[in-house]
Design a protein around this motif. Structure first.
Motif, mmCIF file in Angstrom:
data_model
loop_
_atom_site.group_PDB
_atom_site.id
_atom_site.type_symbol
_atom_site.label_atom_id
_atom_site.label_comp_id
_atom_site.label_asym_id
_atom_site.label_seq_id
_atom_site.Cartn_x
_atom_site.Cartn_y
_atom_site.Cartn_z
ATOM 1 N N ALA A 164 14.040 2.080 -14.675
ATOM 2 C CA ALA A 164 14.991 2.882 -13.902
ATOM 3 C C ALA A 164 14.630 2.890 -12.424
ATOM 4 N N TYR B 77 15.368 -0.641 -10.981
ATOM 5 C CA TYR B 77 16.805 -0.900 -10.828
ATOM 6 C C TYR B 77 17.390 -0.084 -9.681
ATOM 7 N N ARG C 236 19.172 -1.688 -6.282
ATOM 8 C CA ARG C 236 20.521 -1.365 -5.805
ATOM 9 C C ARG C 236 20.473 -0.737 -4.418
ATOM 10 N N TYR D 69 21.626 -11.265 -12.320
ATOM 11 C CA TYR D 69 21.639 -9.870 -12.757
ATOM 12 C C TYR D 69 22.964 -9.167 -12.467
ATOM 13 N N THR E 64 24.061 -7.154 -15.331
ATOM 14 C CA THR E 64 23.093 -6.169 -15.822
ATOM 15 C C THR E 64 22.776 -5.162 -14.716
ATOM 16 N N VAL E 65 21.782 -5.448 -13.912
ATOM 17 C CA VAL E 65 21.326 -4.479 -12.905
ATOM 18 C C VAL E 65 22.436 -4.093 -11.927
ATOM 19 N N ASP F 183 27.343 -1.194 -13.286
ATOM 20 C CA ASP F 183 27.151 0.217 -13.600
ATOM 21 C C ASP F 183 27.391 0.525 -15.078
ATOM 22 N N TRP G 241 26.864 -1.460 -17.660
ATOM 23 C CA TRP G 241 25.686 -1.912 -18.419
ATOM 24 C C TRP G 241 24.548 -0.907 -18.270
ATOM 25 N N LEU G 242 24.341 -0.411 -17.063
ATOM 26 C CA LEU G 242 23.257 0.541 -16.832
ATOM 27 C C LEU G 242 23.447 1.812 -17.653
ATOM 28 N N GLN H 267 22.526 1.235 -21.172
ATOM 29 C CA GLN H 267 21.075 1.162 -21.368
ATOM 30 C C GLN H 267 20.388 2.512 -21.169
ATOM 31 N N ILE I 192 20.246 4.109 -18.280
ATOM 32 C CA ILE I 192 19.570 4.067 -16.981
ATOM 33 C C ILE I 192 20.324 4.941 -15.986
ATOM 34 N N LEU J 263 20.653 5.856 -12.097
ATOM 35 C CA LEU J 263 20.316 5.275 -10.806
ATOM 36 C C LEU J 263 19.952 6.310 -9.742
#
Length: 350
Positions: free
Chosen positions: A238, A241, A245, A289, A292-293, A296, A298-299, A302, A304, A306
């Motif tokens: 977390a 990532y 960002r 990425y 993924t990263v 939003d 996908w995060l 997971q 995660i 931000l």
């Protein structure tokens, strides 16, 4: 066309990072693909030694950017390449590897010891036994890996003068150990701060599943010289990532999550040491990425968040201490056995 200009192959042209000032005394060594440094050097040295004949098949185990760097160089050398990977390899990277002509074999199950890395190494050994002529770069043990980063140390010195601290992710040990050792030939005081992640065994943690990829390891690489490091930090996915960002929004740096992990630690260290020149190693661009990263949805899937990570890490009393947040330990240039008071988890004192 300027006939006096010098032109290079793409791997040589992309070798050195762009150096950018991020904040005050903090600079980023922004790589397109850092693993081109050892891949190109190792294969060129193999050619010079006669270890890479036209019929020799290049083989290696990788699930990340070292495989991409090898595939680019193998295509330029017109050599066959077979890579052994595992299910975590992302689809975009897999497509690019095969488009460059590499064959990619996927192991299905992790080994009882060493996880997927262990099963990949076992499959690689069987593969090499079946082929009449192979060359394996062996990024984890080949001394040409850290040696290749002398060119990066020279680039940093030529551009910045004295470098007081280098912060970077640790996987094979090549980039940090090679760069810092070369810098210390002129400036012995240069500090090395390694960035690892939880459930990586590199600095004494028990091995386990890792959400943050691209750094850490399930086996102890021979190229990792623990005595190079002054500090070690363990970064959460977390936090990495979120910093990745932030770097994109604030500085238009489009890099991967290992770069975010390095930046998280480097920003903190640079703020504590405002008179020192600090360089963060930012290994690869963010294109792999985007799903993924940089996604939003996908995060959220997971789990995660931000939200910005903590402003400072928690210091550990010992590297084996259980923890799940951003933490650090004053390694003080000691071997792993000196710090842990025992042999490494792989059974080898270092």
């Amino acid at each position: 066309m300027n006939k006096t200009a010098t032109f290079h192959e793409i791997t040589e042209a992309s070798l050195r990072p762009k150096l950018v000032r991020i904040e005050g005394n903090l600079y980023g060594a922004v790589f397109t693909l850092m693993k081109l440094v050892p891949a190109r050097y190792i294969l060129r040295r193999a050619l010079e030694r006669g270890d890479l004949a036209p019929e020799t098949v290049i083989t290696e185990t990788t699930s990340g950017t070292f495989g991409l760097a090898l595939a680019m160089q193998a295509a330029l050398l017109n050599r066959r390449l077979v890579l052994v990977s595992d299910p975590v390899i992302d689809a975009n990277l897999h497509r690019r590897l095969t488009d460059l002509g590499a064959a990619v074999e996927i192991v299905k199950e992790p080994a009882a010891e060493g996880g997927y890395q262990g099963s990949r190494l076992a499959r690689l050994a069987r593969l090499r036994a079946q082929l009449p002529s192979t060359f394996c770069p062996e990024q984890y043990t080949n001394p040409d890996n850290p040696a290749s980063y002398t060119v990066i140390a020279e680039h940093l010195t030529a551009s910045l003068g004295q470098v007081d601290c280098v912060v970077g992710p640790v996987g094979s040990g090549g980039s940090m150990c090679g760069t810092v050792r070369a810098l210390r030939s002129a400036t012995p005081h240069t500090r090395a701060i390694g960035v690892d992640t939880h459930r990586s065994m590199l600095f004494g943690q028990p091995d386990g599943p890792r959400q943050l990829r691209g750094l850490g390891n399930s086996l102890m690489p021979g190229n990792l010289d623990h005595a190079v490091f002054d500090e070690v930090h363990w970064c959460t996915a977390a936090a990495a990532y979120a910093t990745t960002r932030w770097a994109h929004r604030r500085h238009a740096l489009f890099q991967g999550p290992t770069s975010g992990a390095a930046l998280l630690v480097a920003r903190w260290w640079a703020a504590q040491n405002p008179d020192a020149v600090c360089v963060a190693m930012l290994p690869d661009e963010g294109y792999r990425y985007q799903d993924t990263v940089y996604d939003d949805t996908w995060l959220v899937q997971q789990g995660i968040d931000l939200m910005l990570p903590p402003e400072k890490p928690t210091e550990l009393a010992h590297p084996t201490q259980e923890h799940s947040e951003w933490t650090w330990y004053p390694w003080q240039r000691r071997t792993l056995s000196d710090v842990l008071g025992r042999t490494t988890p792989a059974g080898r004192p270092r």
